[in-house]
Design an enzyme around this catalytic site. Sequence first.
Site, PDB file in Angstrom:
ATOM      1  N   GLN A 100      -6.275  -0.533   1.558  1.00 36.55           N
ATOM      2  CA  GLN A 100      -5.940   0.168   2.801  1.00 36.55           C
ATOM      3  C   GLN A 100      -5.864   1.641   2.414  1.00 36.55           C
ATOM      4  O   GLN A 100      -4.873   2.085   1.837  1.00 36.55           O
ATOM      5  CB  GLN A 100      -4.589  -0.322   3.348  1.00 36.55           C
ATOM      6  CG  GLN A 100      -4.271   0.257   4.716  1.00 36.55           C
ATOM      7  CD  GLN A 100      -2.791   0.142   5.081  1.00 36.55           C
ATOM      8  OE1 GLN A 100      -1.919   0.034   4.219  1.00 36.55           O
ATOM      9  NE2 GLN A 100      -2.510   0.202   6.366  1.00 36.55           N
ATOM     10  N   TYR A 105       3.862  -6.764 -48.159  1.00 30.87           N
ATOM     11  CA  TYR A 105       2.750  -5.930 -47.678  1.00 30.87           C
ATOM     12  C   TYR A 105       2.307  -4.983 -48.786  1.00 30.87           C
ATOM     13  O   TYR A 105       3.127  -4.236 -49.337  1.00 30.87           O
ATOM     14  CB  TYR A 105       3.255  -5.144 -46.456  1.00 30.87           C
ATOM     15  CG  TYR A 105       2.223  -4.316 -45.740  1.00 30.87           C
ATOM     16  CD1 TYR A 105       1.013  -4.871 -45.334  1.00 30.87           C
ATOM     17  CD2 TYR A 105       2.472  -2.975 -45.456  1.00 30.87           C
ATOM     18  CE1 TYR A 105       0.078  -4.103 -44.655  1.00 30.87           C
ATOM     19  CE2 TYR A 105       1.547  -2.204 -44.763  1.00 30.87           C
ATOM     20  CZ  TYR A 105       0.348  -2.772 -44.372  1.00 30.87           C
ATOM     21  OH  TYR A 105      -0.568  -2.017 -43.698  1.00 30.87           O
ATOM     22  N   ALA A 108       0.808  -1.216   0.000  1.00 34.27           N
ATOM     23  CA  ALA A 108       0.000   0.000   0.000  1.00 34.27           C
ATOM     24  C   ALA A 108       0.843   1.269   0.000  1.00 34.27           C
ATOM     25  O   ALA A 108       0.360   2.349  -0.322  1.00 34.27           O
ATOM     26  CB  ALA A 108      -0.931   0.000   1.199  1.00 34.27           C
ATOM     27  N   GLY A 109       2.117   1.130   0.354  1.00 31.47           N
ATOM     28  CA  GLY A 109       2.958   2.321   0.517  1.00 31.47           C
ATOM     29  C   GLY A 109       3.189   3.068  -0.781  1.00 31.47           C
ATOM     30  O   GLY A 109       3.136   2.492  -1.864  1.00 31.47           O
ATOM     31  N   ARG A 169      10.214   8.144  -1.795  1.00 32.34           N
ATOM     32  CA  ARG A 169      11.615   8.380  -2.153  1.00 32.34           C
ATOM     33  C   ARG A 169      11.992   7.886  -3.551  1.00 32.34           C
ATOM     34  O   ARG A 169      13.071   8.167  -4.040  1.00 32.34           O
ATOM     35  CB  ARG A 169      12.538   7.729  -1.100  1.00 32.34           C
ATOM     36  CG  ARG A 169      12.601   8.533   0.177  1.00 32.34           C
ATOM     37  CD  ARG A 169      13.374   7.813   1.251  1.00 32.34           C
ATOM     38  NE  ARG A 169      12.603   6.731   1.859  1.00 32.34           N
ATOM     39  CZ  ARG A 169      13.134   5.767   2.597  1.00 32.34           C
ATOM     40  NH1 ARG A 169      14.424   5.721   2.792  1.00 32.34           N
ATOM     41  NH2 ARG A 169      12.363   4.836   3.125  1.00 32.34           N
ATOM     42  N   GLY A 203       5.520  -6.119  -0.881  1.00 26.23           N
ATOM     43  CA  GLY A 203       5.603  -5.898  -2.327  1.00 26.23           C
ATOM     44  C   GLY A 203       6.901  -5.249  -2.747  1.00 26.23           C
ATOM     45  O   GLY A 203       7.259  -5.288  -3.921  1.00 26.23           O
ATOM     46  N   ALA A 235      19.773 -10.588 -60.922  1.00 28.11           N
ATOM     47  CA  ALA A 235      19.975  -9.436 -60.035  1.00 28.11           C
ATOM     48  C   ALA A 235      19.094  -8.275 -60.487  1.00 28.11           C
ATOM     49  O   ALA A 235      18.847  -8.082 -61.678  1.00 28.11           O
ATOM     50  CB  ALA A 235      21.436  -9.027 -60.060  1.00 28.11           C
TER      51      ALA A 235
HETATM   52  C1  UD1 Z   1       9.065  -2.650   9.106  1.00 31.74           C
HETATM   53  C2  UD1 Z   1       9.103  -3.315  10.477  1.00 31.74           C
HETATM   54  C3  UD1 Z   1      10.547  -3.389  10.960  1.00 31.74           C
HETATM   55  C4  UD1 Z   1      11.387  -4.120   9.942  1.00 31.74           C
HETATM   56  C5  UD1 Z   1      11.264  -3.478   8.579  1.00 31.74           C
HETATM   57  C6  UD1 Z   1      11.962  -4.312   7.550  1.00 31.74           C
HETATM   58  C7  UD1 Z   1       7.016  -2.671  11.510  1.00 31.74           C
HETATM   59  C8  UD1 Z   1       6.372  -1.788  12.500  1.00 31.74           C
HETATM   60  N1  UD1 Z   1       8.318  -2.531  11.382  1.00 31.74           N
HETATM   61  O1  UD1 Z   1       9.568  -1.346   9.224  1.00 31.74           O
HETATM   62  O2  UD1 Z   1      10.616  -4.045  12.191  1.00 31.74           O
HETATM   63  O3  UD1 Z   1      12.752  -4.138  10.356  1.00 31.74           O
HETATM   64  O4  UD1 Z   1       9.870  -3.395   8.203  1.00 31.74           O
HETATM   65  O5  UD1 Z   1      12.005  -3.610   6.332  1.00 31.74           O
HETATM   66  O6  UD1 Z   1       6.367  -3.495  10.905  1.00 31.74           O
HETATM   67  N2  UD1 Z   1       2.876  -0.871   4.351  1.00 31.74           N
HETATM   68  C9  UD1 Z   1       1.552  -0.859   4.022  1.00 31.74           C
HETATM   69  N3  UD1 Z   1       0.700  -0.118   4.765  1.00 31.74           N
HETATM   70  C10 UD1 Z   1       1.100   0.586   5.837  1.00 31.74           C
HETATM   71  C11 UD1 Z   1       2.457   0.583   6.167  1.00 31.74           C
HETATM   72  C12 UD1 Z   1       3.331  -0.167   5.412  1.00 31.74           C
HETATM   73  O7  UD1 Z   1       1.156  -1.503   3.046  1.00 31.74           O
HETATM   74  O8  UD1 Z   1       0.253   1.217   6.455  1.00 31.74           O
HETATM   75  C13 UD1 Z   1       3.793  -1.647   3.545  1.00 31.74           C
HETATM   76  C14 UD1 Z   1       4.806  -0.759   2.841  1.00 31.74           C
HETATM   77  O9  UD1 Z   1       4.332  -0.449   1.541  1.00 31.74           O
HETATM   78  C15 UD1 Z   1       6.032  -1.646   2.776  1.00 31.74           C
HETATM   79  C16 UD1 Z   1       5.909  -2.523   4.017  1.00 31.74           C
HETATM   80  O10 UD1 Z   1       4.562  -2.461   4.404  1.00 31.74           O
HETATM   81  O11 UD1 Z   1       6.014  -2.486   1.674  1.00 31.74           O
HETATM   82  C17 UD1 Z   1       6.825  -2.131   5.169  1.00 31.74           C
HETATM   83  O12 UD1 Z   1       6.541  -0.802   5.508  1.00 31.74           O
HETATM   84  P1  UD1 Z   1       7.682   0.162   5.990  1.00 31.74           P
HETATM   85  O13 UD1 Z   1       7.094   1.454   6.343  1.00 31.74           O
HETATM   86  O14 UD1 Z   1       8.801   0.153   5.010  1.00 31.74           O
HETATM   87  O15 UD1 Z   1       8.173  -0.611   7.291  1.00 31.74           O
HETATM   88  P2  UD1 Z   1       9.133  -0.041   8.374  1.00 31.74           P
HETATM   89  O16 UD1 Z   1       8.371   0.868   9.246  1.00 31.74           O
HETATM   90  O17 UD1 Z   1      10.332   0.456   7.722  1.00 31.74           O
END
Ligand code: UD1
Length: 458
Positions: free
Chosen positions: A79, A390, A12-13, A17, A107, A426
């Site tokens: 989400q 063609y 969902a993220g 960056r 993902g 030719a």
């Molecule tokens: C998370 C873990 C952390 C771990 C790290 C590994 C938690 C709280 N922390 O950290 O312990 O070391 O991953 O990379 O779980 N996503 C959603 N919806 C949301 C939030 C996130 O779909 O509301 C997805 C993001 O798109 C991503 C993944 O979940 O693919 C991880 O989210 P991200 O924010 O990168 O996790 P961290 O907080 O860095």
Amino acid sequence: MTSPLSVIILAAGKGTRMQSAKPKVLQTLAGKSLLSHVLDTCHQLTVDETIIVHGFGSEQVQAEITTQYAQSAITWVAQTEQLGTGHAVKVTLSDLPKEGQSLILYGDVPLVSCQTLSALRAANAEGMSMLTLTVDNPFGLGRIKRDEAGNITAIVEQKDASTTEQDIKEINSGIYCVDNALLHKYLPELSNDNAQQEYYLTDIVKMAVADDISIAAIEPEHTFEIEGVNNRQQLASLERTWQGKLVADLQEAGVQFADPTRVDIRGTLTAGQDVFVDVNVVFEGDCTLGNNVYIEAGCVIKNAQIGNACHIKPHCVIDRAEIGAGVDIGPFAHLRPETVLSDNSKIGNFVEIKKSVIGRGSKVNHLSYVGDATVGTDVNVGAGVITCNYDGVNKSQTIIENNAFIGSNASLVAPVTIGDTATVAAGSVVTKDVDAKALAFGRARQIQKDNFQRPTKK
Ligand code: UD1
Ligand code: MG
């Protein structure tokens, strides 16, 4: 009997960056989207249900993935607000069976292997297992807390960690295998009372510990399996790591790369022994190379099968072609889809072949276009020969039978058949069939004016 398996992929993220209009999970690594890597790995496991949690760029993600995986049933769960990883899994609960287990994947962590996921599942003895790794620089990641006996007690996020906790080098990959019953029990109880005011999925660990559940942890075979992509640098670096792995596997199978860092495999490459691949060759899709294939610099080869002892000279573009043994191609040849080159045929420089069969031992050596043609064995197609396939509306076929000789710069206006052992002079424009063994001229007879005076300037 194994219990039913669900896979929950968090996607969902936004991936701020990446600085891209494209959702992060659709960015490509080795020619395929990050999310497709994860889905393809899941397909190697026996998965009963695949759930994708989508949010940012939902329409794009769904459109691309449903087209690509039209055969697979995917449950899409929206989400709408990204309130944390725990919240992302929580929104799947109404679609998640009460029994069985779930693998929780990301993902944007594309390279986790099927072997690692199987091992993770096998390690789940009491309800929960996780993938962890001890690293030199754990900054930014969740840390694994263990008691004196070495049992996992909790995960603490970087932003919530005390200085002593920050010294812990064992990190959480974020990948787990959890019994669905536990997800149904714990997720509704999560709170966002933490530094980031997010619902942390990691909090289910301490909840399980409070229920006396012992949590298993395993490490992946390769570090890259748990590496996520957040920016273009990480994407490029993971791409190189992955290419390095693909190249190393091929080297073990007997392939020689002039420079292992200057080759790209965007798909699957299967190769025999004593294959040589020079620099800057790109393979796409599914490619197969026989033994002793020699590929020179700068070729792009896509969905092609190339037989034993073929020699592909520099800068050829080959797309969906089937090539027999001992075939010479290039330099600068373009083989387009549905090209079949039989054994010992030869395609030379600046030749384009499309949807045609070239028979055994036949040669198209210089500057030709051959499209929608069937060329027999031991045919010689002279320099600059064109099949005019063609008419502006329809495509027509050219048939050139065995041992025919087509003189340079002839135009074969399809539909047309050149008979066995026939010769085309030719420069001819051939609009009618040529009989076997005949010689056909299709050009103006040469005339001569003696003592010709060139014009002079007025
Ligand atoms: C998370 C873990 C952390 C771990 C790290 C590994 C938690 C709280 N922390 O950290 O312990 O070391 O991953 O990379 O779980 N996503 C959603 N919806 C949301 C939030 C996130 O779909 O509301 C997805 C993001 O798109 C991503 C993944 O979940 O693919 C991880 O989210 P991200 O924010 O990168 O996790 P961290 O907080 O860095
Ligand atoms: Mg985060």
